[in-house]
Scaffold this motif. Structure first.
Motif, short mmCIF file in Angstrom:
data_model
loop_
_atom_site.label_atom_id
_atom_site.label_comp_id
_atom_site.label_asym_id
_atom_site.label_seq_id
_atom_site.Cartn_x
_atom_site.Cartn_y
_atom_site.Cartn_z
N ASP A 77 -30.78 7.94 49.43
CA ASP A 77 -29.31 7.97 49.45
C ASP A 77 -28.75 7.64 50.83
OD1 ASP A 77 -30.43 10.17 50.59
OD2 ASP A 77 -28.94 11.59 49.81
N GLU A 80 -25.29 5.92 50.58
CA GLU A 80 -24.26 6.86 50.11
C GLU A 80 -23.86 7.82 51.22
OE1 GLU A 80 -26.85 5.98 48.61
OE2 GLU A 80 -26.33 5.21 46.61
N ARG A 81 -24.88 8.30 52.01
CA ARG A 81 -24.54 9.22 53.11
C ARG A 81 -23.74 8.50 54.19
NH1 ARG A 81 -28.47 10.32 55.83
NH2 ARG A 81 -30.29 9.42 54.81
N GLN A 82 -24.01 7.22 54.43
CA GLN A 82 -23.23 6.49 55.42
C GLN A 82 -21.76 6.37 54.98
OE1 GLN A 82 -24.31 5.37 58.41
NE2 GLN A 82 -26.22 6.45 57.97
N ASP A 83 -21.57 6.08 53.70
CA ASP A 83 -20.19 5.98 53.21
C ASP A 83 -19.48 7.33 53.29
OD1 ASP A 83 -20.75 3.36 52.72
OD2 ASP A 83 -21.21 3.66 50.58
N THR A 84 -20.23 8.40 53.01
CA THR A 84 -19.62 9.75 53.06
C THR A 84 -19.23 10.10 54.48
OG1 THR A 84 -21.01 10.36 51.18
CG2 THR A 84 -19.98 12.15 52.44
N LEU A 85 -20.10 9.78 55.45
CA LEU A 85 -19.80 10.11 56.84
C LEU A 85 -18.62 9.29 57.36
CD1 LEU A 85 -23.42 10.39 58.28
CD2 LEU A 85 -21.84 12.24 57.80
N ARG A 86 -18.54 8.05 56.92
CA ARG A 86 -17.40 7.25 57.34
C ARG A 86 -16.11 7.81 56.75
NH1 ARG A 86 -20.95 2.82 56.24
NH2 ARG A 86 -21.69 1.81 58.17
N ALA A 87 -16.19 8.26 55.52
CA ALA A 87 -15.00 8.81 54.87
C ALA A 87 -14.54 10.09 55.56
CB ALA A 87 -15.26 9.05 53.39
N THR A 88 -15.51 10.93 56.00
CA THR A 88 -15.15 12.19 56.67
C THR A 88 -14.75 11.98 58.12
OG1 THR A 88 -17.48 12.52 57.14
CG2 THR A 88 -16.61 13.54 55.16
N ASP A 90 -16.85 10.95 60.81
CA ASP A 90 -17.84 11.37 61.80
C ASP A 90 -17.90 10.33 62.91
OD1 ASP A 90 -19.87 12.42 63.23
OD2 ASP A 90 -21.24 12.67 61.53
#
Length: 653
Positions: A77, A80-88, A90
């Motif tokens: 994943d 997916e984790r990169q997209d999540t971190l960009r969304a948050t 970081d």
């Protein structure tokens, strides 16, 4: 203004330089040659001169491996984790740059870089990486400095002239001194001198080393020579003195003592020319694998083959199994050489005996003997190349024939030893008595027993075929019968004694016992090569041919079947008071009761198939009328067919 003029002059000088000085090389490593082909990257050069290049990688495969490593090392994943971190939001993950704020974000990144400082751990790591390289550079610089100092110190100072100055008015002489050589040339000359002396010393040392190795090998070879000689003597091989060398003195008073020995491996009673060839001597020089030298060895083996032709015209071929031994050791090489010499002697004796065979014809060539041993059977002896036989497997298409060939091969060796023993006995008897004994009675002491054995085997096979036909016909007709066939009645020890006996006592025999309807027995005995005797209750008859045997079997089985039919008729017709008897003259079974007379005949065809016919006698016209016929295709047995026929006849009458 002056500076501008200086720059213009430098440019003018640069423009005046030749074209080869204007060549500029790129700092990038070339990856293609003048033809546009890829230049391989050299990784290593092997000691034998083979160049090892870096294997060419497929870009698609390399990209696939990198993507696979991403998922293996960072998880499935990862994206997916990169997209999540960009969304948050970081800050550790690089975000997408906005075109409007490019200048602002670049300034922030420069400020972050300027504010970043190295911690002690990073500084220590960098120090550990740089210090070994600095020490290496220091060592190289020190070595270069010492080398330059040595070269500068090697130049000799110029000495002042020892000649005193003379007045100008007197005769003077000028002294010319040889100029000192250039330091580099002097060093090169010293290296040449030292290299030449070193090469000479190395060559001299190599010569002494080779001489020492030769002396050591000679010592070991001499030691092994006597060790092998003792092993040969301990293994009970014969050692005979070697003849004197060519040109040795043989006159009166000369030393005729043999200085060497030969290993004799021939048979004691072999002919003289075979014993002279059956010698070998120890090697006094380096050889590849053989520890003994056989000057007369031909490397041929005896191959025994049988070719059979059956009744359908099919050929079956088999040969004996030729075992191969490696001649790497002393014992094995002697065994192989002795076996080859014995087989050559066997073949020479077989050639002499092939023309004197009384019961078979033979065709003889230089290395081939073909004998028509029996009907449809050829016996072949051939001397074949031993190396070729060892490389290929023996022909074993028929296991039974192959076993027979092996028996013939080993029986020939035993017969040869028996022949030698007989010749030795005759020689000793002729030396002890005034009247020498008679010559060996058999003209073919080796081949004749083998031919008799093969003829006897074919003879027994033909008898067995006829008896099996009769038994199968009886069983098909519903008559219980059994056959016990024993082709060789002697034991193994007695069979060996028969082989080495004289011609009259060499015959072997067997018997066959045919039991019909569990009550009557027919006994046949046979002797080699082709004697057959039938033991009947009334007499003992010698049988000279297969048609005579077929006729005898037909008559005896017909008599047994007619008696069996009479017994069945008495049992079935007991209530009507019938009378049954066998008419041996006409070959039929006759049954009589009131108003009925029945005749039964039994007939055999060429395959021993049983046919029977029932006839009724008309008392008014005295003529026979056919009631019914029994054939092998009838679904019931002969006895059941007779019972049904009699029951039906009694009911009709």
């Amino acid at each position: 203004m002056s500076s501008t003029t200086q720059i213009d002059s430098d440019v003018a000088v640069m423009m005046e330089q030749p074209s080869w000085k204007k060549t500029k090389l790129s700092l990038e490593r070339p990856y293609k040659d003048d033809k546009g082909e890829r230049i391989p990257i050299l990784l290593d050069i092997a000691p034998d001169g083979v160049q090892v290049f870096e294997p060419q990688q497929d870009p698609t495969k390399l990209l696939g491996e990198n993507l696979r490593r991403i998922f293996i090392e960072r998880g499935v994943d990862f994206f997916e984790r990169q997209d999540t971190l960009r969304a948050t939001g970081d800050l550790s993950i690089p975000q997408a740059l906005d075109t409007k704020d490019d200048k602002v974000e670049s300034d922030q990144q420069e400020e972050g870089v300027s504010k970043a400082h190295m911690n002690p751990e990073e500084l220590f790591k960098m120090r550990m990486e740089i210090m070994p390289q600095l020490f290496t550079a220091l060592g190289e610089m020190t070595h270069a400095r010492e080398l330059l100092s040595l070269l500068l110190a090697s130049s000799a100072p110029t000495d002042p002239s020892p000649v005193p100055a003379l007045p100008s008015s007197t005769l003077t002489a000028s002294i010319v001194t040889k100029p000192s050589p250039i330091p580099s040339v002097d060093a090169f000359n010293a290296q040449l001198t030292i290299g030449g002396k070193d090469e000479a010393l190395r060559k001299a040392s190599s010569i002494f080393k080779a001489a020492a190795n030769n002396l050591e090998r000679s010592r070991l070879r001499g030691q092994r020579y006597w060790v092998d000689a003792l092993k040969t003597r301990r293994a009970n091989w014969g050692l005979v003195p070697a003849p004197l060398p060519f040109g040795a003195p043989t006159g009166k008073g000369a030393d005729k003592t043999s200085k060497d020995f030969f290993v004799s491996f021939g048979l004691e009673e072999s002919p003289a020319h075979f014993r002279r060839r059956a010698v070998g001597h120890m090697t006094t020089y380096e050889t590849a694998s053989h520890v003994l030298v056989f000057p007369h060895r031909q490397r041929v083996r005896l191959q025994v083959s049988l070719i059979l032709t059956d009744s359908n015209g099919l050929l079956r071929t088999a040969s004996n199994s030729i075992t191969s031994l490696s001649d790497a050791s002393l014992e094995d090489s002697l065994k192989i050489a002795q076996r080859e010499m014995v087989e050559e002697e066997l073949f020479s004796v077989l050639i002499k005996e092939a023309s004197t065979l009384p019961t078979a014809s033979a065709r003889v060539a230089e290395r081939l003997i073909v004998i028509d041993a029996a009907q449809g059977m050829e016996l072949k002896f051939e001397l074949v190349d031993g190396d070729t036989v060892n490389a290929q497997e023996s022909n074993k298409s028929d296991e039974r024939l192959s076993a027979t060939c092996n028996l013939i091969y080993f029986a020939l060796q035993g017969l040869l030893l028996s022949l030698h023993a007989s010749q030795k006995y005759q020689r000793l008897s002729s030396a002890n008595t005034q009247h020498p004994p008679s010559v060996f009675p058999n003209k073919a002491p080796l081949l004749q027993p083998i031919i008799d054995l093969l003829q006897y085997q074919v003879f027994c096979d033909r008898i067995r075929v006829e008896l099996d036909k009769m038994v199968s016909a009886l069983l098909k007709a519903g008559v219980p019968s059994s056959l016990r066939f024993n082709a060789v009645g002697e034991s193994g020890h007695q069979l060996v004694e028969h082989f080495v006996a004289n011609e009259t006592a060499r015959r072997i025999g067997g018997e066959a016992l045919l039991r019909i309807d569990v009550r009557q027995t027919l006994r046949l005995t046979f002797l080699s090569p082709s004697s057959l005797t039938a033991h009947l209750p009334q007499a003992t008859l010698p049988i000279a041919s297969i048609p005579q045997l077929v006729q005898l079997l037909s008559d005896e089985v017909e008599r047994c079947l007619l008696n069996r039919l009479c017994e069945v008729g008495l049992q079935v017709c007991e209530r009507v008071g019938a009378t049954w008897f066998v008419d041996f003259v006409s070959g039929k079974a006759v049954g009589r009761w009131e108003g009925n007379i029945l005749n039964f005949r039994v007939i055999f065809d060429k395959d021993f198939a049983i046919h029977s016919s029932a006839y009724r006698l008309n008392r008014a016209s005295h003529q026979l009328s056919l009631l019914e016929t029994y054939t092998p295709e009838t679904s019931v047995s002969l006895v059941a067919w007779l019972q049904e026929l009699l029951e039906k006849t009694i009911l009709e009458s």
